[in-house]
Write a protein that holds these residues in place. Structure first.
Motif, mmCIF file in Angstrom:
data_model
loop_
_atom_site.group_PDB
_atom_site.id
_atom_site.type_symbol
_atom_site.label_atom_id
_atom_site.label_comp_id
_atom_site.label_asym_id
_atom_site.label_seq_id
_atom_site.Cartn_x
_atom_site.Cartn_y
_atom_site.Cartn_z
ATOM 1 N N GLU A 138 14.402 -56.216 70.017
ATOM 2 C CA GLU A 138 13.530 -55.131 70.507
ATOM 3 C C GLU A 138 11.859 -55.141 69.932
ATOM 4 N N ILE A 139 11.734 -56.193 69.225
ATOM 5 C CA ILE A 139 10.278 -56.374 68.561
ATOM 6 C C ILE A 139 9.168 -56.372 69.368
ATOM 7 N N LEU A 140 9.091 -57.197 70.582
ATOM 8 C CA LEU A 140 8.063 -57.409 71.465
ATOM 9 C C LEU A 140 7.709 -55.846 72.134
ATOM 10 N N SER A 141 8.927 -55.462 72.641
ATOM 11 C CA SER A 141 8.686 -54.056 73.243
ATOM 12 C C SER A 141 8.037 -52.908 72.318
ATOM 13 N N GLY A 142 8.659 -53.042 71.175
ATOM 14 C CA GLY A 142 7.995 -52.131 70.284
ATOM 15 C C GLY A 142 6.761 -52.194 69.726
ATOM 16 N N LEU A 143 6.167 -53.477 69.774
ATOM 17 C CA LEU A 143 4.923 -53.974 69.293
ATOM 18 C C LEU A 143 3.863 -53.345 70.278
ATOM 19 N N ILE A 144 4.530 -53.393 71.798
ATOM 20 C CA ILE A 144 3.484 -53.135 72.770
ATOM 21 C C ILE A 144 3.168 -51.507 72.863
ATOM 22 N N ALA A 145 4.389 -50.962 72.497
ATOM 23 C CA ALA A 145 4.114 -49.176 72.363
ATOM 24 C C ALA A 145 3.189 -49.210 71.178
ATOM 25 N N ILE A 146 3.463 -49.614 70.025
ATOM 26 C CA ILE A 146 2.772 -49.503 68.666
ATOM 27 C C ILE A 146 1.174 -49.787 69.011
ATOM 28 N N MET A 147 1.099 -51.039 69.829
ATOM 29 C CA MET A 147 -0.327 -51.350 69.957
ATOM 30 C C MET A 147 -1.205 -50.208 71.061
ATOM 31 N N GLU A 148 -0.264 -49.945 72.034
ATOM 32 C CA GLU A 148 -0.999 -49.173 73.077
ATOM 33 C C GLU A 148 -1.317 -47.631 72.441
ATOM 34 N N ARG A 182 5.710 -58.769 79.532
ATOM 35 C CA ARG A 182 5.477 -57.941 78.423
ATOM 36 C C ARG A 182 4.626 -58.655 77.244
ATOM 37 N N TYR A 183 4.719 -59.937 77.198
ATOM 38 C CA TYR A 183 3.903 -60.792 76.314
ATOM 39 C C TYR A 183 2.164 -60.552 76.889
ATOM 40 N N PHE A 184 1.974 -60.432 77.986
ATOM 41 C CA PHE A 184 0.692 -60.100 78.686
ATOM 42 C C PHE A 184 0.284 -58.829 78.075
ATOM 43 N N ARG A 185 1.221 -58.067 78.350
ATOM 44 C CA ARG A 185 0.812 -56.507 77.794
ATOM 45 C C ARG A 185 0.756 -56.522 76.379
ATOM 46 N N PHE A 186 1.314 -57.148 75.499
ATOM 47 C CA PHE A 186 1.093 -57.187 74.029
ATOM 48 C C PHE A 186 -0.349 -57.699 73.871
ATOM 49 N N ARG A 187 -0.588 -58.822 74.235
ATOM 50 C CA ARG A 187 -1.864 -59.465 74.103
ATOM 51 C C ARG A 187 -2.850 -58.888 74.464
ATOM 52 N N TYR A 188 -2.992 -58.167 75.634
ATOM 53 C CA TYR A 188 -4.013 -57.365 76.231
ATOM 54 C C TYR A 188 -4.666 -56.052 75.239
ATOM 55 N N GLU A 189 -3.348 -55.431 74.926
ATOM 56 C CA GLU A 189 -3.518 -54.274 73.865
ATOM 57 C C GLU A 189 -3.954 -54.695 72.329
ATOM 58 N N LEU A 190 -3.426 -55.980 72.067
ATOM 59 C CA LEU A 190 -4.022 -56.565 70.953
ATOM 60 C C LEU A 190 -5.310 -56.807 70.926
ATOM 61 N N ALA A 191 -5.841 -57.569 72.140
ATOM 62 C CA ALA A 191 -7.300 -57.802 72.283
ATOM 63 C C ALA A 191 -8.260 -56.484 72.269
ATOM 64 N N THR A 192 -7.505 -55.701 72.702
ATOM 65 C CA THR A 192 -8.357 -54.157 72.842
ATOM 66 C C THR A 192 -8.535 -53.806 71.496
ATOM 67 N N TYR A 193 -7.328 -53.907 70.864
ATOM 68 C CA TYR A 193 -7.296 -53.382 69.491
ATOM 69 C C TYR A 193 -8.367 -54.097 68.690
ATOM 70 N N ARG A 225 -8.858 -56.776 84.944
ATOM 71 C CA ARG A 225 -8.917 -56.210 83.621
ATOM 72 C C ARG A 225 -9.399 -56.830 82.569
ATOM 73 N N CYS A 226 -8.788 -58.113 82.647
ATOM 74 C CA CYS A 226 -9.228 -59.277 81.632
ATOM 75 C C CYS A 226 -10.514 -59.415 81.734
ATOM 76 N N VAL A 227 -10.946 -59.756 83.051
ATOM 77 C CA VAL A 227 -12.500 -60.076 83.289
ATOM 78 C C VAL A 227 -13.114 -58.888 82.763
ATOM 79 N N THR A 228 -13.017 -57.625 83.116
ATOM 80 C CA THR A 228 -13.750 -56.660 82.879
ATOM 81 C C THR A 228 -14.081 -56.460 81.185
#
Length: 269
Positions: A138-148, A182-193, A225-228
């Motif tokens: 559950e870690i990947l899904s959980g971290l996506i929510a936390i980062m978002e 899911r990995y993309f979503r996590f990395r994108y939220e992590l980049a934003t953070y 979104r990434c380019v922007t």
């Protein structure tokens, strides 16, 4: 359920809701018919299905909740979790059915934490992180929510990122399209953070990773979104990062990738 899963992979959330509602109605009708037959000592031949009946019943609630969550309707999504959190009273359970009930119980716990965090309740973070440590899948899904949530509600999670640093490193070992998404979503939220908190070098590095993933997945909206995001923070990129970004863009142009006609399908949930 298959139609709901396909629509989920295509991010057609309202259609997921519609099929989830229909799934619950059908599963309930079959369940009640079997119960009536048992009480009347009438032989009932259940429909031949790939999964236990309790799976279709529980998935009707789970998919409905998930579709509402994806639309940002977190409070409403929480209402449907109770529909699959405890299915132990579901009759006609065999050993396979009891195993499925325990899976739903676990998912309900994880999803309650997820929705609480998305609603901005940071007090649940210690309990949520302990839960994730106990349930690595559950870690990947959980971290996506936390980062978002951290990005939306502007709270710091550096300690959590450090706590799960080894697991985050292993996220590159995705095995299928769902994990890649899911990995993309996590990395994108992590980049934003990281970019929002002045960690420019690591944040731009994450965006470059996301660009490559979006290219592999042929996902036009994610690529844009990434380019922007990269262009918004371009002044903070290193010369090496600008070079890598240029190389990615040239690779896209030379291959003449048509994102509009090659939308990536993420499979089923």
């Amino acid at each position: 359920m298959q139609l709901a899963n396909v629509c989920f992979s295509l991010h057609k959330w309202q259609e997921v809701e519609r099929y989830a509602d229909e799934l619950r109605e059908l599963a309930t009708a079959v369940y009640q018919d079997e119960l009536r037959g048992r009480k009347m000592n009438r032989k009932i031949i259940p429909p031949k299905t790939e999964r236990h009946l309790v799976v279709y019943y529980g998935q009707g609630f789970l998919l409905k909740s998930a579709a509402l969550e994806k639309q940002g309707l977190y409070a409403e999504a929480k209402k449907y979790i109770s529909g699959y959190a405890d299915l132990s009273e579901f009759e006609l359970l065999d050993e396979t059915g009891r195993i499925e009930v325990e899976k739903f119980r676990l998912w309900a716990t994880a999803n309650r934490y997820t929705l609480d965090v998305l609603l901005g309740d940071i007090e649940v973070l210690p309990a949520y992180t302990r839960f994730l440590m106990d349930h690595p899948k559950e870690i990947l899904s959980g971290l996506i929510a936390i980062m978002e949530s951290a990005n939306r509600h502007r709270f710091k999670v550096d300690g959590i990122l450090e706590q799960f640093s080894s697991q985050i490193h292993d996220f590159t070992e995705y095995e299928n399209s769902i994990q890649m998404d899911r990995y993309f979503r996590f990395r994108y939220e992590l980049a934003t953070y990281r970019l929002q908190n002045g960690q420019y070098v690591s944040g731009m590095e994450d965006i470059l990773r996301c660009l490559v993933l979006a290219t592999i997945m042929k996902n036009d909206s994610d690529f844009i979104r990434c380019v922007t995001l990269f262009e918004a923070f371009r002044p903070h990129a290193t010369d090496q990062q600008k070079t890598e970004y240029k190389q990615i863009m040239e690779g896209i142009r030379n291959e003449e990738v048509d994102f509009a006609s090659n939308r990536f399908s993420f499979g089923t949930v």
